[in-house]
Design an enzyme around this catalytic site. Structure first.
Site, PDB file in Angstrom:
ATOM      1  N   LEU A  43      57.898  14.407  71.265  1.00 46.11           N
ATOM      2  CA  LEU A  43      57.317  14.009  72.542  1.00 46.11           C
ATOM      3  C   LEU A  43      56.575  12.676  72.481  1.00 46.11           C
ATOM      4  CD1 LEU A  43      55.821  17.490  73.511  1.00 46.11           C
ATOM      5  CD2 LEU A  43      57.903  16.449  74.446  1.00 46.11           C
ATOM      6  N   SER A  44      56.397  12.116  71.275  1.00 47.19           N
ATOM      7  CA  SER A  44      55.508  10.974  71.100  1.00 47.19           C
ATOM      8  C   SER A  44      56.295   9.686  70.886  1.00 47.19           C
ATOM      9  CB  SER A  44      54.580  11.234  69.915  1.00 47.19           C
ATOM     10  OG  SER A  44      53.631  10.203  69.789  1.00 47.19           O
ATOM     11  N   SER A  50      58.134  11.683  64.084  1.00 48.69           N
ATOM     12  CA  SER A  50      58.383  12.689  65.118  1.00 48.69           C
ATOM     13  C   SER A  50      59.796  12.550  65.665  1.00 48.69           C
ATOM     14  CB  SER A  50      57.351  12.536  66.234  1.00 48.69           C
ATOM     15  OG  SER A  50      57.633  13.385  67.315  1.00 48.69           O
ATOM     16  N   HIS A 159      52.053  14.962  76.731  1.00 46.69           N
ATOM     17  CA  HIS A 159      51.728  16.202  76.025  1.00 46.69           C
ATOM     18  C   HIS A 159      50.322  16.194  75.464  1.00 46.69           C
ATOM     19  CE1 HIS A 159      52.945  13.548  72.789  1.00 46.69           C
ATOM     20  NE2 HIS A 159      52.554  14.412  71.876  1.00 46.69           N
ATOM     21  N   GLU A 193      42.352   6.836  72.440  1.00 49.56           N
ATOM     22  CA  GLU A 193      43.014   7.678  71.446  1.00 49.56           C
ATOM     23  C   GLU A 193      42.053   8.228  70.394  1.00 49.56           C
ATOM     24  OE1 GLU A 193      46.668   8.242  71.378  1.00 49.56           O
ATOM     25  OE2 GLU A 193      46.347   7.592  73.449  1.00 49.56           O
ATOM     26  N   ARG A 234      48.577   1.987  72.785  1.00 51.67           N
ATOM     27  CA  ARG A 234      47.944   3.171  73.363  1.00 51.67           C
ATOM     28  C   ARG A 234      46.458   3.006  73.638  1.00 51.67           C
ATOM     29  NH1 ARG A 234      50.638   8.448  70.381  1.00 51.67           N
ATOM     30  NH2 ARG A 234      52.788   7.703  70.349  1.00 51.67           N
ATOM     31  N   HIS A 270      49.004   4.397  65.966  1.00 50.95           N
ATOM     32  CA  HIS A 270      47.546   4.355  65.898  1.00 50.95           C
ATOM     33  C   HIS A 270      47.139   3.469  64.725  1.00 50.95           C
ATOM     34  CE1 HIS A 270      47.592   8.544  67.933  1.00 50.95           C
ATOM     35  NE2 HIS A 270      47.255   7.643  68.817  1.00 50.95           N
ATOM     36  N   CYS A 387      45.227  11.873  60.064  1.00 52.70           N
ATOM     37  CA  CYS A 387      45.429  12.383  61.423  1.00 52.70           C
ATOM     38  C   CYS A 387      44.821  13.767  61.598  1.00 52.70           C
ATOM     39  CB  CYS A 387      46.924  12.477  61.749  1.00 52.70           C
ATOM     40  SG  CYS A 387      47.737  10.908  62.081  1.00 52.70           S
TER      41      CYS A 387
END
Length: 454
Positions: A43-44, A50, A159, A193, A234, A270, A387
């Site tokens: 979803l990212s 991912s 999400h 974020e 972001r 990030h 993370c």
């Protein structure tokens, strides 16, 4: 990237009843306990790991046990460990807001059938990456002498944008003591974020520090790479500035640095994918920032004893740094005062990274050890050791003890995970009502075990 050298004349001295001396104030790593809905829905946007594992079969039970094992390892180094709970998934409230009606079971079934992508958003276990939960400013840095914690809105990814109300509620319980000020998320228009784009340098954890806010979008100019890149930025600069103001930070000890669009486009969604800080040390890739020379000058002006360890691309390419998550490691100060890295096993398996680390720890620098842990399930979904943790400098006695980890509690949580967490979730399982019944029952069992209702 800029810092403001002008002192804030209205800055207050920390309240003495809220600041404890060295020995009671420590850095606590709060890891996200990986939830039973852990799955690979990709979803990212911009997260290459991912995307690579989209549609693969995830292993929630193994993921949670790997996360608990990492927490045990950090405790074994002599450090204080906390944890946060997985959020409610599927998020039935979110699905009701998207127009699905009926009982909870009916809402879940109807959403899964009508819009699988939307349903995947409601099922994401991404709160496991607590570096995105909030931005934290220790009491030694703030005008009122309290530790300030601002929940992140995570508004750039659908999400994740639904997380902050539940996250804020949990933070408000864990940090209810007057030593803390817990803030709600900023408006969604200003993408924030959390700690994944925030670093802190200090002589020791309980001493005043220099807070570094890293942004990708300037909110109106091209600085930092706002438009036209391969992947979107972001973190919004105005969001970072708002957090600094609401936390009451000293403008003379606050730095704003633009993230490199090169790094963003390479998959550093990030800043913590390409840089990590601890104590007086900034450990970063040479391509992490838009203007690294300016950042070094800013740091030298406000903290002359800062140590910048810049890894050249000739030693570790940006691609290797990102795929191995070299910088998405925990850089920790151990009880004996030395520093160690806790890295994913993928870093050890990457030849350029392994060679660089061997030379680093053999040298005479501040980082004296590198430890490798197995967090493969998290890594495959795009999150490494950094993370997985939110750093809070505080007196553990001021934290709700239900959120603090010890060996006995880890034992109980491991038994609970082994009993309740699904062994595997594949794409074909996503519409299975039995799976979501199991996921909801697992979280209910967890809440009962720790005695928290959120």
């Amino acid at each position: 990237m800029t810092s403001n050298p002008t002192p804030n004349p209205s800055r207050k001295q920390p309240a003495p009843d809220l600041i404890r001396g060295e020995g009671s104030v420590v850095e606590i790593n709060f890891d996200g306990l990986i939830g039973p809905s852990h799955n690979y829905a990709a979803l990212s946007l911009g997260n290459l790991a991912s995307a690579r594992h989209a549609g693969a079969t995830s292993r929630p039970r193994a993921a949670a046990l790997q996360g608990l094992a990492k927490m045990r390892f950090v405790m074994g180094l002599g450090l204080t460990q906390g944890f946060l709970l997985p959020l409610e998934r599927p998020d039935v409230g979110f699905l009701r807001g998207m127009g699905f009606a009926g009982t909870d079971d009916q809402v879940i079934a109807r959403a899964a059938a009508a819009d699988p992508r939307l349903f995947a958003i409601a099922c994401s276990a991404s709160s496991m990456w607590t570096a995105n939960a909030a931005t934290v400013s220790p009491a030694a840095d703030t005008a009122d002498g309290r530790c300030h914690i601002s929940a992140a809105n995570l508004s750039r990814m659908a999400h994740r944008s639904i997380e902050h109300p539940q996250t804020h509620a949990q933070l408000a319980i864990a940090f209810a003591d007057p030593a803390f000020a817990v803030h709600e998320a900023l408006p969604a228009a200003f993408g924030d974020e959390g700690a994944a784009n925030h670093m802190r340098l200090c002589s020791r954890h309980d001493a005043p520090g220099v807070e570094i806010f890293v942004f990708g979008s300037d909110g109106g100019s091209a600085a930092g790479g706002e438009e036209g890149g391969r992947f979107p930025a972001r973190q919004n600069r105005r969001a970072s500035e708002a957090i600094a103001r609401r936390h009451g930070l000293d403008s003379a000890r606050t730095v704003f640095a633009a993230q490199s669009q090169t790094a963003i486009d390479a998959g550093a969604f990030h800043n913590d994918v390409v840089a990590v800080a601890n104590g007086p040390v900034l450990f970063a890739h040479e391509q992490a920032f838009a203007d690294p020379a300016r950042l070094k000058a800013d740091l030298a002006a406000v903290m002359p004893d800062a140590v910048v360890i810049e890894v050249p691309a000739s030693a570790v390419s940006l691609a290797d740094a990102i795929s191995s998550y070299l910088f998405n490691s925990q850089l920790l100060t151990l009880p004996d005062g030395s520093m160690a890295l806790v890295l994913p096993k993928e870093a050890e398996a990457t030849p350029s990274v392994r060679a660089y680390l061997a030379a680093l720890v053999a040298g005479n620098g501040p980082i004296r050890a590198a430890h490798f842990v197995d967090v493969r399930e998290s890594m495959q979904n795009g999150g490494g050791p950094a993370c997985m943790r939110l750093r809070v400098v505080a007196d553990p006695a001021r934290v709700d003890p239900r959120f603090l980890m010890d060996s006995a509690k880890a034992d109980r949580l491991e038994r609970l995970v082994e009993t309740w967490w699904p062994e595997a979730i594949g794409p074909a399982d996503m519409a299975n009502p039995d799976l979501w019944g199991q996921v909801r029952a697992a979280r209910a069992a967890l809440l009962a075990e720790v005695g928290i209702s959120v």
